[in-house]
Design a protein around this motif. Sequence first.
Motif, PDB file in Angstrom:
ATOM      1  N   LEU A  64       0.892  -1.175   0.078  1.00  0.00           N
ATOM      2  CA  LEU A  64      -0.115   0.011   0.229  1.00  0.00           C
ATOM      3  C   LEU A  64       0.922   1.200   0.049  1.00  0.00           C
ATOM      4  CD1 LEU A  64      -2.681  -1.006   2.532  1.00  0.00           C
ATOM      5  CD2 LEU A  64      -3.091  -0.978   0.122  1.00  0.00           C
TER       6      LEU A  64
ATOM      7  N   ARG B  80      -4.854   4.164  -2.879  1.00  0.00           N
ATOM      8  CA  ARG B  80      -4.385   3.738  -1.590  1.00  0.00           C
ATOM      9  C   ARG B  80      -5.484   3.787  -0.655  1.00  0.00           C
ATOM     10  NH1 ARG B  80      -0.822   7.488  -0.333  1.00  0.00           N
ATOM     11  NH2 ARG B  80       0.796   6.517  -1.646  1.00  0.00           N
ATOM     12  N   ARG B  81      -6.237   5.092  -0.662  1.00  0.00           N
ATOM     13  CA  ARG B  81      -6.984   4.903   0.552  1.00  0.00           C
ATOM     14  C   ARG B  81      -8.539   4.169   0.000  1.00  0.00           C
ATOM     15  NH1 ARG B  81      -6.179  10.847   0.004  1.00  0.00           N
ATOM     16  NH2 ARG B  81      -7.846  10.842  -1.488  1.00  0.00           N
TER      17      ARG B  81
ATOM     18  N   GLN C 271      -7.310   0.745   1.249  1.00  0.00           N
ATOM     19  CA  GLN C 271      -7.254   0.385   2.804  1.00  0.00           C
ATOM     20  C   GLN C 271      -8.418   0.544   3.303  1.00  0.00           C
ATOM     21  OE1 GLN C 271      -4.101   4.178   3.094  1.00  0.00           O
ATOM     22  NE2 GLN C 271      -4.515   3.099   4.908  1.00  0.00           N
TER      23      GLN C 271
ATOM     24  N   TYR D  43      -9.573  -2.841   5.260  1.00  0.00           N
ATOM     25  CA  TYR D  43     -10.156  -2.783   6.695  1.00  0.00           C
ATOM     26  C   TYR D  43     -11.373  -3.534   7.063  1.00  0.00           C
ATOM     27  CZ  TYR D  43      -6.619   0.832   7.366  1.00  0.00           C
ATOM     28  OH  TYR D  43      -5.316   1.499   7.212  1.00  0.00           O
TER      29      TYR D  43
ATOM     30  N   GLY E 138      -5.699  -6.636   6.947  1.00  0.00           N
ATOM     31  CA  GLY E 138      -5.833  -5.218   6.710  1.00  0.00           C
ATOM     32  C   GLY E 138      -5.706  -4.209   8.037  1.00  0.00           C
TER      33      GLY E 138
ATOM     34  N   THR F 149      -2.333  -3.456   9.368  1.00  0.00           N
ATOM     35  CA  THR F 149      -1.369  -2.804   8.480  1.00  0.00           C
ATOM     36  C   THR F 149      -1.191  -1.221   9.101  1.00  0.00           C
ATOM     37  OG1 THR F 149      -3.188  -1.829   6.981  1.00  0.00           O
ATOM     38  CG2 THR F 149      -1.876  -3.996   6.475  1.00  0.00           C
TER      39      THR F 149
END
Length: 286
Positions: free
Chosen positions: A81, A90-91, A94, A98, A157, A160
């Motif tokens: 990432l 990336r967001r 993520q 998550y 996730g 991270t």
Amino acid sequence: MVPGVLYFLAFHYGALFGNFIAFKDYVTFYGVWDSQWIGVDKFADLFADSDFWQATWNTLSISFLQLLFYFPAPLALAMLLHSLTSDTIRRFVQSVVYLPHFISWVIVVALFQQVLGDVGVFNGLLANGGLHTVDIIGNPDAYKPLVIAQVIWKECGWGTIIFLAALAGVNEQLYEAAAIDGAGWWRRTWHVTLPAIRPVIILLLILRLGDILTVGFEQFFLQRDAVGPAAGEVLDTFVYYKGIQSGDFSLGAAAGLMKGVVGLILVYAANKLAHRFGEQGVYRSS
């Protein structure tokens, strides 16, 4: 911070008072103080119980597999990432990785059963293709890889977050200097990224060693009966069945106290070892 502090005071530090019943023949009608004091007799019963040693072996083997396969997974995902150049992508990634953390283990186990169960999607595809079906959910030999895969899917996730925070603190000029010197991706990772976040990796590893006898309850409780106690029993479910369901609360408390003492020793020993290699660890020794 007040709600969080109250939670830990009530359900973690306050609950330590219950360790007294590990040294008593605890009877709920008599209470903690009026129950008979029996010393370490419950620990002797615990160590003489073959089910306890089977649960201990299952717990240790699962913890070892988690260290081997799950512990590096969030680090690898965080590095992947971190390497993305687009903040939007990336967001988005993520947010997607998550999400499984917020799904309860009941739902996660049900999803895996729907996919890998006897009448699940995977076996349905095999049957439609004229192939033999495989019993993954109820196979004791496949149980440990299955629970490791579930943990990786659910928690990778979320794990991270700390690694991404550590990676954000790495000086970008170090990467630029390494690239100018001809270092490729692998050499930049080995000589810049990993040394920069090594203190965080060691800290999390030490904390994980402290929980080596704690692999969780819900995940294993929900799947224990499918594979049988010989393969599915861990110390957390052992405490439930022997201590709560069977009414021997003192035996369950003895098992829990033993887990805590072993975890404390492992954290202390791992922290000392980290100090010898020049790392801070969990705390600095005086």
